[in-house]
Design a protein around this motif. Sequence first.
Motif, PDB file in Angstrom:
ATOM      1  N   TYR A  75       1.103  -1.484  -0.188  1.00 26.55           N
ATOM      2  CA  TYR A  75       0.204  -0.229   0.148  1.00 26.55           C
ATOM      3  C   TYR A  75       0.970   1.144   0.161  1.00 26.55           C
ATOM      4  O   TYR A  75       0.624   2.329  -0.364  1.00 26.55           O
ATOM      5  CB  TYR A  75      -1.031   0.184   1.189  1.00 26.55           C
ATOM      6  CG  TYR A  75      -2.017  -0.483   0.905  1.00 26.55           C
ATOM      7  CD1 TYR A  75      -3.324  -0.535   0.607  1.00 26.55           C
ATOM      8  CD2 TYR A  75      -2.362  -2.079   1.672  1.00 26.55           C
ATOM      9  CE1 TYR A  75      -4.065  -1.071   0.244  1.00 26.55           C
ATOM     10  CE2 TYR A  75      -3.283  -3.020   1.218  1.00 26.55           C
ATOM     11  CZ  TYR A  75      -4.402  -2.292   0.809  1.00 26.55           C
ATOM     12  OH  TYR A  75      -5.507  -3.600   0.556  1.00 26.55           O
ATOM     13  N   SER A  76       2.435   1.423   0.530  1.00 32.55           N
ATOM     14  CA  SER A  76       2.540   2.708   1.216  1.00 32.55           C
ATOM     15  C   SER A  76       3.930   2.807  -0.547  1.00 32.55           C
ATOM     16  O   SER A  76       3.630   3.596  -1.020  1.00 32.55           O
ATOM     17  CB  SER A  76       4.541   2.148   2.316  1.00 32.55           C
ATOM     18  OG  SER A  76       4.767   2.920   2.300  1.00 32.55           O
ATOM     19  N   LEU A  77       3.983   1.767  -0.925  1.00 34.49           N
ATOM     20  CA  LEU A  77       4.801   1.559  -1.958  1.00 34.49           C
ATOM     21  C   LEU A  77       3.486   1.938  -3.589  1.00 34.49           C
ATOM     22  O   LEU A  77       4.011   2.969  -4.384  1.00 34.49           O
ATOM     23  CB  LEU A  77       5.171   0.203  -2.700  1.00 34.49           C
ATOM     24  CG  LEU A  77       6.396   0.697  -4.084  1.00 34.49           C
ATOM     25  CD1 LEU A  77       7.476   0.946  -3.790  1.00 34.49           C
ATOM     26  CD2 LEU A  77       6.614  -1.497  -4.547  1.00 34.49           C
ATOM     27  N   TYR A  78       2.701   2.207  -3.713  1.00 27.32           N
ATOM     28  CA  TYR A  78       1.165   2.202  -4.211  1.00 27.32           C
ATOM     29  C   TYR A  78       1.107   3.761  -4.669  1.00 27.32           C
ATOM     30  O   TYR A  78       1.333   4.436  -5.227  1.00 27.32           O
ATOM     31  CB  TYR A  78      -0.489   1.785  -4.153  1.00 27.32           C
ATOM     32  CG  TYR A  78      -1.319   2.104  -5.208  1.00 27.32           C
ATOM     33  CD1 TYR A  78      -1.223   1.700  -6.120  1.00 27.32           C
ATOM     34  CD2 TYR A  78      -2.389   2.739  -4.754  1.00 27.32           C
ATOM     35  CE1 TYR A  78      -2.031   2.222  -6.378  1.00 27.32           C
ATOM     36  CE2 TYR A  78      -3.094   3.771  -5.484  1.00 27.32           C
ATOM     37  CZ  TYR A  78      -2.929   3.175  -6.166  1.00 27.32           C
ATOM     38  OH  TYR A  78      -4.031   3.528  -7.338  1.00 27.32           O
TER      39      TYR A  78
ATOM     40  N   VAL B 244       2.265   6.236  -7.601  1.00 30.41           N
ATOM     41  CA  VAL B 244       1.373   7.491  -7.811  1.00 30.41           C
ATOM     42  C   VAL B 244       2.446   8.293  -8.510  1.00 30.41           C
ATOM     43  O   VAL B 244       1.890   9.744  -9.054  1.00 30.41           O
ATOM     44  CB  VAL B 244       0.035   6.963  -7.377  1.00 30.41           C
ATOM     45  CG1 VAL B 244      -0.930   8.340  -7.925  1.00 30.41           C
ATOM     46  CG2 VAL B 244      -0.881   5.869  -7.504  1.00 30.41           C
ATOM     47  N   VAL B 245       2.890   9.265  -7.206  1.00 28.98           N
ATOM     48  CA  VAL B 245       2.435  10.706  -7.055  1.00 28.98           C
ATOM     49  C   VAL B 245       4.619  10.913  -8.204  1.00 28.98           C
ATOM     50  O   VAL B 245       4.979  10.763  -9.183  1.00 28.98           O
ATOM     51  CB  VAL B 245       3.623  10.907  -5.767  1.00 28.98           C
ATOM     52  CG1 VAL B 245       3.816  12.525  -6.063  1.00 28.98           C
ATOM     53  CG2 VAL B 245       1.812  11.052  -5.249  1.00 28.98           C
ATOM     54  N   PHE B 246       5.251   9.616  -8.023  1.00 29.56           N
ATOM     55  CA  PHE B 246       6.526   9.295  -9.050  1.00 29.56           C
ATOM     56  C   PHE B 246       6.042   9.560 -10.287  1.00 29.56           C
ATOM     57  O   PHE B 246       6.829   9.837 -10.999  1.00 29.56           O
ATOM     58  CB  PHE B 246       7.294   8.441  -8.600  1.00 29.56           C
ATOM     59  CG  PHE B 246       7.599   8.190  -7.073  1.00 29.56           C
ATOM     60  CD1 PHE B 246       7.783   9.577  -6.626  1.00 29.56           C
ATOM     61  CD2 PHE B 246       8.704   7.175  -7.050  1.00 29.56           C
ATOM     62  CE1 PHE B 246       8.609   9.754  -5.195  1.00 29.56           C
ATOM     63  CE2 PHE B 246       9.800   7.612  -5.741  1.00 29.56           C
ATOM     64  CZ  PHE B 246       9.279   8.414  -4.963  1.00 29.56           C
TER      65      PHE B 246
ATOM     66  N   ILE C 146       2.137  16.707  -6.410  1.00 32.38           N
ATOM     67  CA  ILE C 146       1.911  15.785  -5.336  1.00 32.38           C
ATOM     68  C   ILE C 146       0.436  16.274  -5.009  1.00 32.38           C
ATOM     69  O   ILE C 146      -0.740  15.426  -4.571  1.00 32.38           O
ATOM     70  CB  ILE C 146       2.465  16.294  -3.677  1.00 32.38           C
ATOM     71  CG1 ILE C 146       4.290  16.219  -3.909  1.00 32.38           C
ATOM     72  CG2 ILE C 146       2.005  16.286  -2.718  1.00 32.38           C
ATOM     73  CD1 ILE C 146       4.835  16.583  -3.173  1.00 32.38           C
ATOM     74  N   ASN C 147      -0.108  17.735  -5.396  1.00 31.44           N
ATOM     75  CA  ASN C 147      -1.165  17.802  -5.301  1.00 31.44           C
ATOM     76  C   ASN C 147      -2.462  17.659  -6.152  1.00 31.44           C
ATOM     77  O   ASN C 147      -3.073  17.457  -5.530  1.00 31.44           O
ATOM     78  CB  ASN C 147      -1.280  19.678  -5.538  1.00 31.44           C
ATOM     79  CG  ASN C 147      -0.247  20.981  -4.047  1.00 31.44           C
ATOM     80  OD1 ASN C 147      -1.514  21.082  -3.527  1.00 31.44           O
ATOM     81  ND2 ASN C 147       1.021  21.510  -4.039  1.00 31.44           N
TER      82      ASN C 147
ATOM     83  N   ARG D 230      -6.919  11.825  -4.843  1.00 31.98           N
ATOM     84  CA  ARG D 230      -6.555   9.814  -5.188  1.00 31.98           C
ATOM     85  C   ARG D 230      -5.978   9.368  -3.783  1.00 31.98           C
ATOM     86  O   ARG D 230      -6.378   8.501  -3.787  1.00 31.98           O
ATOM     87  CB  ARG D 230      -6.048   9.907  -6.235  1.00 31.98           C
ATOM     88  CG  ARG D 230      -5.621   8.366  -6.623  1.00 31.98           C
ATOM     89  CD  ARG D 230      -5.063   9.077  -8.131  1.00 31.98           C
ATOM     90  NE  ARG D 230      -4.733   7.515  -8.231  1.00 31.98           N
ATOM     91  CZ  ARG D 230      -4.594   6.460  -9.696  1.00 31.98           C
ATOM     92  NH1 ARG D 230      -3.769   7.452 -10.272  1.00 31.98           N
ATOM     93  NH2 ARG D 230      -3.865   5.738 -10.095  1.00 31.98           N
ATOM     94  N   SER D 231      -4.886  10.065  -3.798  1.00 35.47           N
ATOM     95  CA  SER D 231      -4.149   9.349  -2.080  1.00 35.47           C
ATOM     96  C   SER D 231      -5.054   9.645  -0.834  1.00 35.47           C
ATOM     97  O   SER D 231      -5.620   8.858  -0.004  1.00 35.47           O
ATOM     98  CB  SER D 231      -2.649   9.906  -1.397  1.00 35.47           C
ATOM     99  OG  SER D 231      -2.032   9.964  -3.158  1.00 35.47           O
ATOM    100  N   ILE D 232      -5.485  10.396  -0.886  1.00 31.22           N
ATOM    101  CA  ILE D 232      -6.858  10.309   0.669  1.00 31.22           C
ATOM    102  C   ILE D 232      -8.182   9.647  -0.026  1.00 31.22           C
ATOM    103  O   ILE D 232      -7.995   8.355   1.477  1.00 31.22           O
ATOM    104  CB  ILE D 232      -6.825  12.381   0.545  1.00 31.22           C
ATOM    105  CG1 ILE D 232      -5.648  13.219   0.915  1.00 31.22           C
ATOM    106  CG2 ILE D 232      -7.963  11.868   2.249  1.00 31.22           C
ATOM    107  CD1 ILE D 232      -6.852  14.509   0.886  1.00 31.22           C
TER     108      ILE D 232
END
Length: 371
Positions: free
Chosen positions: A204-207, A211-213, A239-240, A245-247
């Motif tokens: 999950y952390s890597l996902y 996505v941001v990368f 990031i913004n 999506r991340s939230i």
Amino acid sequence: MSKLGTLGARLHHGEVGYDFIKNRKIWYAVSILITILAIAGLAVRGLHMGIEFQGGAVFTTPKNMTVSVATAEGYAEEASGHDAIVQQLGDGSMRIQVAGIDTGTSDKIKDTLAEDLKIDAEQINAELVGPSWGEQIANKAWQGLGIFMVLVVIYLAIAFEWRMAVAAFVALIHDITITVGIYALVGFEVTPGTVIGLLTILGYSLYDTVVVFDSLKEQTRDITKQNRWTYSEIANRSINSTLVRSINTTVVALLPVAGLLFIGGGVLGAGMLNDISLSLFVGLAAGAYSSIFIATPLVADLKELEPGMKSLKKRVMAKRAQGADEDEDPQTATVAVGGPGDEGEDVTPAVVGPRSRSASRGRGRPSGKRR
């Protein structure tokens, strides 16, 4: 469209935003503080390893026991001479764990417990666990973790670049350290379920980080061919643009895990649910935090050390200074930070809040060009 959807669209287009990169030192300090507390908790209290790793016996009593947990714990410790863990299960039965005993000793403890609890010894189910099995599980877990880390670093170095691989690796270590430290502070028992939870949160952390990368890689393509924005500014915009999506992903993942932790483990008293759900809950939250506040800002720091990025930043600052001198009102000057390849288009920075209407109208745009 919902308010959250509207906010996500505005974040994606750079109309509003928060400067994560500029304030990165604050978040670095917060992470360092949390990590120190986690390590201190681990050093002072240590991990409470389950009998699967230490070896011992598990005694399960019949349903609807009227004896309290504290009383049963006292009986077990007196009968065994070792520390005991007693859990009240949902059906009223009790699960009594005693570490560091063998088969002969477990039979005696079982008889003594039956006498103290005033039940027949045959009604108590005893399971003996050897320490060698737990040691094998622990070794396999460490091997799996090591292989996972190596593959992640190799993949990210190939798919993106080594700086992103380093940042993702630091974020993963950050998440594991915090999760293990909280386990030590809370005092939850470490079981095979805990190990499974720890390995799961890494994905999950890597996902979130990838996505941001991926957005950052796309937006920084041919970045040195322009002189309107720096690498850090584009990293902040990445990031913004993926923030909502991340939230959403994190909240959706945390809701069922919270149900397991607070309802299944807390209300129903299911011990195994506590073991796996706590690691998932803490790890998912830490993973979302690290992908936003640690991984990408760290990539920006590493990239800004490159001579090419330093030269780019000087050109960007020089152009903005020149533009400010030529503008009658520097406060309304527009800084271009759009996506790569949008030559001749002026847009506001990705971090300065709502776009000024007067600025956007005053700045001419090529006719027919979409915003």
